[in-house]
Structures are given as structure tokens and as C-alpha cells.
Scaffold this active site. Structure first.
Site, PDB file in Angstrom:
ATOM      1  N   ARG A  16       0.824  -1.446   0.036  1.00 57.22           N
ATOM      2  CA  ARG A  16      -0.005   0.081  -0.035  1.00 57.22           C
ATOM      3  C   ARG A  16       0.922   1.254   0.009  1.00 57.22           C
ATOM      4  O   ARG A  16       0.987   1.919  -0.707  1.00 57.22           O
ATOM      5  CB  ARG A  16      -0.847  -0.258   1.344  1.00 57.22           C
ATOM      6  CG  ARG A  16      -2.093   1.017   1.389  1.00 57.22           C
ATOM      7  CD  ARG A  16      -1.720   2.195   1.646  1.00 57.22           C
ATOM      8  NE  ARG A  16      -0.909   2.621   3.021  1.00 57.22           N
ATOM      9  CZ  ARG A  16      -0.598   3.483   3.353  1.00 57.22           C
ATOM     10  NH1 ARG A  16      -0.314   4.614   2.627  1.00 57.22           N
ATOM     11  NH2 ARG A  16       0.029   3.550   4.816  1.00 57.22           N
ATOM     12  N   HIS A 208       4.978   4.452  12.666  1.00 59.07           N
ATOM     13  CA  HIS A 208       4.961   4.316  11.374  1.00 59.07           C
ATOM     14  C   HIS A 208       6.041   5.244  10.858  1.00 59.07           C
ATOM     15  O   HIS A 208       5.846   6.434  10.695  1.00 59.07           O
ATOM     16  CB  HIS A 208       3.619   4.579  10.636  1.00 59.07           C
ATOM     17  CG  HIS A 208       3.426   4.656   9.286  1.00 59.07           C
ATOM     18  ND1 HIS A 208       2.746   3.716   8.642  1.00 59.07           N
ATOM     19  CD2 HIS A 208       3.605   5.487   8.467  1.00 59.07           C
ATOM     20  CE1 HIS A 208       2.811   3.803   7.386  1.00 59.07           C
ATOM     21  NE2 HIS A 208       3.298   5.049   6.979  1.00 59.07           N
ATOM     22  N   HIS A 210       8.783   6.746   8.264  1.00 59.87           N
ATOM     23  CA  HIS A 210       9.396   6.954   7.047  1.00 59.87           C
ATOM     24  C   HIS A 210      10.916   7.107   7.195  1.00 59.87           C
ATOM     25  O   HIS A 210      11.206   7.985   8.487  1.00 59.87           O
ATOM     26  CB  HIS A 210       8.765   8.051   6.322  1.00 59.87           C
ATOM     27  CG  HIS A 210       7.514   7.455   5.781  1.00 59.87           C
ATOM     28  ND1 HIS A 210       7.270   7.084   4.486  1.00 59.87           N
ATOM     29  CD2 HIS A 210       6.379   7.165   6.392  1.00 59.87           C
ATOM     30  CE1 HIS A 210       6.101   6.564   4.325  1.00 59.87           C
ATOM     31  NE2 HIS A 210       5.538   6.970   5.576  1.00 59.87           N
ATOM     32  N   CYS A 241       4.561   9.077   0.563  1.00 60.65           N
ATOM     33  CA  CYS A 241       3.500   9.369   0.480  1.00 60.65           C
ATOM     34  C   CYS A 241       3.137  10.517  -0.731  1.00 60.65           C
ATOM     35  O   CYS A 241       3.836  11.343  -0.800  1.00 60.65           O
ATOM     36  CB  CYS A 241       2.925  10.161   1.721  1.00 60.65           C
ATOM     37  SG  CYS A 241       1.118  10.915   1.642  1.00 60.65           S
TER      38      CYS A 241
HETATM   39  P1  HMG Z   1     -12.791  13.955  -2.858  1.00 63.70           P
HETATM   40  O1  HMG Z   1     -12.636  14.009  -4.541  1.00 63.70           O
HETATM   41  O2  HMG Z   1     -13.064  15.024  -1.928  1.00 63.70           O
HETATM   42  O3  HMG Z   1     -14.403  12.949  -2.809  1.00 63.70           O
HETATM   43  O4  HMG Z   1     -11.944  12.719  -2.673  1.00 63.70           O
HETATM   44  P2  HMG Z   1     -15.776  12.952  -3.256  1.00 63.70           P
HETATM   45  O5  HMG Z   1     -16.679  12.102  -2.224  1.00 63.70           O
HETATM   46  O6  HMG Z   1     -16.011  14.101  -3.981  1.00 63.70           O
HETATM   47  O7  HMG Z   1     -15.484  11.938  -4.509  1.00 63.70           O
HETATM   48  C1  HMG Z   1     -14.875  12.306  -5.613  1.00 63.70           C
HETATM   49  C2  HMG Z   1     -14.653  11.197  -6.466  1.00 63.70           C
HETATM   50  O8  HMG Z   1     -14.065   9.971  -5.833  1.00 63.70           O
HETATM   51  C3  HMG Z   1     -16.181  10.427  -6.998  1.00 63.70           C
HETATM   52  O9  HMG Z   1     -16.151   9.814  -8.587  1.00 63.70           O
HETATM   53  C4  HMG Z   1     -16.454   9.161  -5.854  1.00 63.70           C
HETATM   54  O10 HMG Z   1     -17.277   8.320  -6.156  1.00 63.70           O
HETATM   55  C5  HMG Z   1     -14.971   8.908  -5.726  1.00 63.70           C
HETATM   56  P3  HMG Z   1     -16.690  10.657  -9.504  1.00 63.70           P
HETATM   57  O11 HMG Z   1     -17.893  10.951  -9.143  1.00 63.70           O
HETATM   58  O12 HMG Z   1     -15.771  11.802  -9.683  1.00 63.70           O
HETATM   59  O13 HMG Z   1     -16.356   9.680 -10.629  1.00 63.70           O
HETATM   60  N1  HMG Z   1     -14.510   8.199  -4.621  1.00 63.70           N
HETATM   61  C6  HMG Z   1     -14.096   6.975  -4.463  1.00 63.70           C
HETATM   62  N2  HMG Z   1     -13.956   6.124  -5.570  1.00 63.70           N
HETATM   63  C7  HMG Z   1     -13.467   4.713  -4.777  1.00 63.70           C
HETATM   64  N3  HMG Z   1     -13.307   4.476  -3.527  1.00 63.70           N
HETATM   65  C8  HMG Z   1     -13.498   5.471  -2.415  1.00 63.70           C
HETATM   66  C9  HMG Z   1     -13.972   6.698  -3.062  1.00 63.70           C
HETATM   67  N4  HMG Z   1     -14.459   7.793  -2.380  1.00 63.70           N
HETATM   68  C10 HMG Z   1     -14.857   9.008  -3.463  1.00 63.70           C
HETATM   69  N5  HMG Z   1     -13.341   5.241  -1.106  1.00 63.70           N
HETATM   70  C11 HMG Z   1     -10.942  11.063  -1.118  1.00 63.70           C
HETATM   71  C12 HMG Z   1     -11.955  12.336  -1.198  1.00 63.70           C
HETATM   72  C13 HMG Z   1     -10.893  10.683   0.210  1.00 63.70           C
HETATM   73  C14 HMG Z   1     -11.761   9.905  -1.996  1.00 63.70           C
HETATM   74  C15 HMG Z   1      -9.584  11.332  -2.052  1.00 63.70           C
HETATM   75  O14 HMG Z   1      -9.063  12.517  -1.652  1.00 63.70           O
HETATM   76  C16 HMG Z   1      -8.660  10.196  -2.049  1.00 63.70           C
HETATM   77  O15 HMG Z   1      -8.858   9.515  -2.578  1.00 63.70           O
HETATM   78  N6  HMG Z   1      -7.660  10.484  -1.367  1.00 63.70           N
HETATM   79  C17 HMG Z   1      -6.703   9.439  -0.848  1.00 63.70           C
HETATM   80  C18 HMG Z   1      -5.213   9.840  -0.961  1.00 63.70           C
HETATM   81  C19 HMG Z   1      -4.310   8.760  -0.446  1.00 63.70           C
HETATM   82  O16 HMG Z   1      -4.443   7.860  -0.847  1.00 63.70           O
HETATM   83  N7  HMG Z   1      -2.997   9.128  -0.009  1.00 63.70           N
HETATM   84  C20 HMG Z   1      -1.912   8.457   0.308  1.00 63.70           C
HETATM   85  C21 HMG Z   1      -2.335   7.792   1.654  1.00 63.70           C
HETATM   86  S1  HMG Z   1      -2.181   8.341   3.221  1.00 63.70           S
HETATM   87  C22 HMG Z   1      -0.527   7.999   3.521  1.00 63.70           C
HETATM   88  O17 HMG Z   1       0.189   7.548   2.741  1.00 63.70           O
HETATM   89  C23 HMG Z   1       0.168   8.357   4.924  1.00 63.70           C
HETATM   90  C24 HMG Z   1       0.185   7.050   5.703  1.00 63.70           C
HETATM   91  O18 HMG Z   1       0.933   6.440   5.209  1.00 63.70           O
HETATM   92  C25 HMG Z   1       0.817   7.372   7.278  1.00 63.70           C
HETATM   93  C26 HMG Z   1       2.033   8.411   7.005  1.00 63.70           C
HETATM   94  O19 HMG Z   1       3.071   8.081   6.365  1.00 63.70           O
HETATM   95  O20 HMG Z   1       1.825   9.295   7.788  1.00 63.70           O
HETATM   96  C27 HMG Z   1      -1.336   6.371   6.055  1.00 63.70           C
HETATM   97 MG    MG Z   2       3.065   6.208   5.288  1.00 61.86          MG
END
Ligand code: HMG
Ligand code: MG
Length: 303
Positions: A16, A208, A210, A241
């Protein structure tokens, strides 16, 4: 060493956190091959993918297939990142036993990563954490940018403590504290862990880290000496990230396992097979990975 636990539990995030940040999109079959190699190495908690928007993270657009098709084992728990109710639906369809919600301690990173304010994120989690638990899933929580934010710089520890406490109160069994940009140093880590221990049970805290600046293992050692027993890691040091510019991968799982075994701390992991999994990860992403034990080998000079 005083305080160091006899055994720790590792939570593998390469599929992931690692793959979400790779330029290449890895084919489904190769992801499943990496899952198998990690299980064969003895890892028992694996975050296999992320049910986020495929527009935001195209590398994990095959999340439904990865989660549904990863081969099940009775003692292995697969989990996936899940930002909202839509993510939960997908986790339920894939029959995962666990999900992980995530948010940041700093507003700007939270907004850039999940497009909401911190308060709106906590409200939205009410549609995710409670319903997931009602369906029998375990929920883990992440707090990102605890050691610093790529946009805002220093983050007051009180902000992370407040969110961690709230995620735990909302039903997360464990809160993983993220050094998203790998900026932490040992005294800062001691301060953060001490403050968290005031509000959360020991078992509910995971680190966690990095390794962007090479301090991940030093910070983990501080956590270990304070009794922490849960650590996230990524084979080969794969990852970062995508919404934290310059963030490198998590601490390499094999580097952490080498350190822990050298200290007599059990992990249940077979280091030689873990190195094989690291080699598989290198071939899958088509580049050498930064894990040091992966490059140098497992040979220990201890008598
Ligand atoms: P948004 O654009 O604000 O949301 O995104 P929305 O509700 O307006 O939806 C927009 C579109 O996304 C729609 O589709 C929804 O259906 C779709 P459209 O009508 O445009 O075709 N959608 C989804 N599709 C599939 N699965 C879902 C989903 N939700 C909405 N669950 C959202 C909000 C949260 C979805 C977006 O901002 C997003 O996906 N962000 C993810 C970012 C991410 O993954 N970042 C990396 C992970 S975090 C990390 O790495 C840190 C960590 O490792 C810890 C650390 O290191 O500190 C965990
Ligand atoms: Mg991370």
C-alpha cells in the site's frame, strides 16, 4: 535492555504505502506474488491495498481485485486503507477482516491528502468506523504528520494527541503514529511517545516511521525502550506518500527485523525469506530498493 519487549508485532505496508508512490503501476499478478512472498517470510499483518479514489491513487486502482484475490491464511490478517463509507463498502465486498482510516495532525496535509478539514474528516469517520465495527471488522487509525508537516513545518504534539485520543475513542483498536516525511529525531520521539502513553494504552500505539533522513531506526529504538510493541515497515524500504513531497519509504522491514533479532526481540519473521521477498519487490518495481540488509545480506557478526 530495560523496557524492551521480548516480542513485537510488525505491520507490513509495502503493498500500500510502497506501491502508491511508485511511478510504474504494478500488474495485479505481481502484487499477489509479493503478498505470497511476504506471507512466506512470516509476516502476519499485511496492508494489501487502499480503497481510495483511483483518480487520486491510480497505482492502486485494482484494489478490489488485490483484496479479494490475495490468498487467505488462518493466521494472516489482511487490511486496507479506507477513507470513507464508499471505501468500507469495497472492503466488505472483498471480505477483508480489517480496515485502516487515516488523517493528518496538520490541516494543510489533511486537506491535500483527503480533501477535507480535520473536523470534517473526524465527522466523516463516524460513517466508517462505527459501521465497520458493527459488521465485525477491526479498524486501525493512522495519524500522519506527527513529527512534522511538509507544508506547515513543526506540528504541535498536542494536535496529534487530540486526534489519536479521538480515533481510539471512536473505536480504532490501534493508532499508528506517522512520521510521514521522516523528519523525527530521538528526543522528539520520546516526547511524543510519552504524551501518547498518557492518553492511550500501550497496546494501542504503533509507530509508522518513514526513513527519509535515515532516522527511522533510531526513533523506533526509542519507542522500543519505552515498551512500544507495534511497528509498521515496508519491505525493501519501498514507498512514500504521494501528497508529502520528497517523502521516502517506510523503514525497511528487513532492516528492522535484523535490528530486532540482533537484540533478541522476536518477530516471527524469517529474515532470509524476507530478503527473498525484498528481491521479489525489486524485480516487481524494476529498480533497486534502499533497504540496507536487502543490499548487504543477513550475515550477523555476533558470536
Ligand atoms: P474527493 O474528491 O474530495 O471526494 O476525494 P468525493 O467524495 O467528492 O468523490 C470524488 C470522486 O471519488 C467520486 O467519483 C467518488 O465516487 C470517488 P466521480 O464521481 O468523480 O467519478 N470516490 C471513491 N472512489 C473509490 N473509492 C472510494 C472513493 N471515495 C470517493 N473510497 C477522497 C476524497 C478521500 C476519496 C480522496 O481524497 C482520496 O482518495 N484520497 C486518498 C489519498 C491517499 O490515498 N493518500 C495516500 C495515503 S495516506 C499516507 O500515505 C499516509 C500514511 O502512510 C501514514 C503516514 O505515512 O503518515 C497512511
Ligand atoms: Mg506512510
Amino acid at each position: 535492555m530495560k523496557g524492551v519487549p521480548a516480542e513485537v508485532s510488525l505491520y507490513e505496508v509495502s503493498l500500500r504505502d510502497g506501491l502508491q508512490n511508485e511511478r510504474v503501476t504494478v500488474p495485479l499478478g505481481e502484487k499477489l506474488r509479493l503478498v505470497d512472498a511476504l506471507v512466506a517470510a512470516g509476516l502476519r499483518r499485511i496492508e494489501v491495498t487502499s480503497f481510495v479514489s483511483p483518480k487520486w491513487i491510480p497505482q492502486l486502482a485494482d484494489a478490489d481485485d488485490v483484496a479479494a484475490r490475495a490468498e487467505r491464511h488462518p493466521d494472516v490478517v489482511f487490511s486496507a486503507l479506507c477513507p470513507n463509507a464508499r471505501g468500507l463498502e469495497r472492503a466488505l465486498a472483498a471480505k477483508l477482516p480489517e480496515i485502516a482510516v487515516f488523517m493528518s495532525a496538520s490541516e494543510t496535509h489533511n486537506k491535500k491528502n483527503i480533501n477535507k478539514t480535520i473536523e470534517a474528516t473526524l465527522r466523516a469517520f463516524e460513517e466508517t468506523i462505527g459501521p465497520a465495527r458493527e459488521k465485525g471488522l477491526r479498524v486501525r487509525g493512522y495519524v500522519s504528520t506527527v513529527w512534522g508537516c511538509p507544508y506547515e513545518g513543526a506540528v504541535p504534539p498536542e494536535a496529534s494527541v487530540r486526534i489519536a485520543k479521538q480515533l481510539y475513542a471512536m473505536g480504532c483498536y490501534q493508532v499508528s503514529l506517522g512520521d510521514t516525511i521522516g523528519a523525527g529525531t530521538p528526543r522528539q520521539t520520546a516526547d511524543i511517545v510519552e504524551r501518547m502513553l498518557d492518553v492511550l494504552p500501550l497496546e494501542a500505539i504503533a509507530l509508522h516511521m518513514h526513513d527519509t533522513r535515515g532516522t527511522a531506526l533510531a526513533n523506533i529504538l526509542v519507542g522500543l525502550e519505552m515498551g512500544i510493541r507495534h511497528f509498521d515497515a515496508s519491505v525493501g524500504g519501498l514507498g512514500g506518500c504521494p501528497y508529502a513531497p520528497g517523502a521516502a519509504g517506510n523503514v525497511a522491514t528487513e532492516d528492522l527485523v535484523y535490528l530486532l533479532h540482533g537484540m533478541g526481540v522476536g518477530t516471527g519473521v524469517d529474515l532470509a525469506r524476507l530478503i527473498e521477498a525484498g528481491k521479489a519487490a525489486e524485480s516487481i518495481v524494476g529498480r533497486p530498493l534502499p533497504g540496507k540488509v536487502l543490499q548487504a545480506g543477513a550475515r550477523s557478526l555476533r558470536a
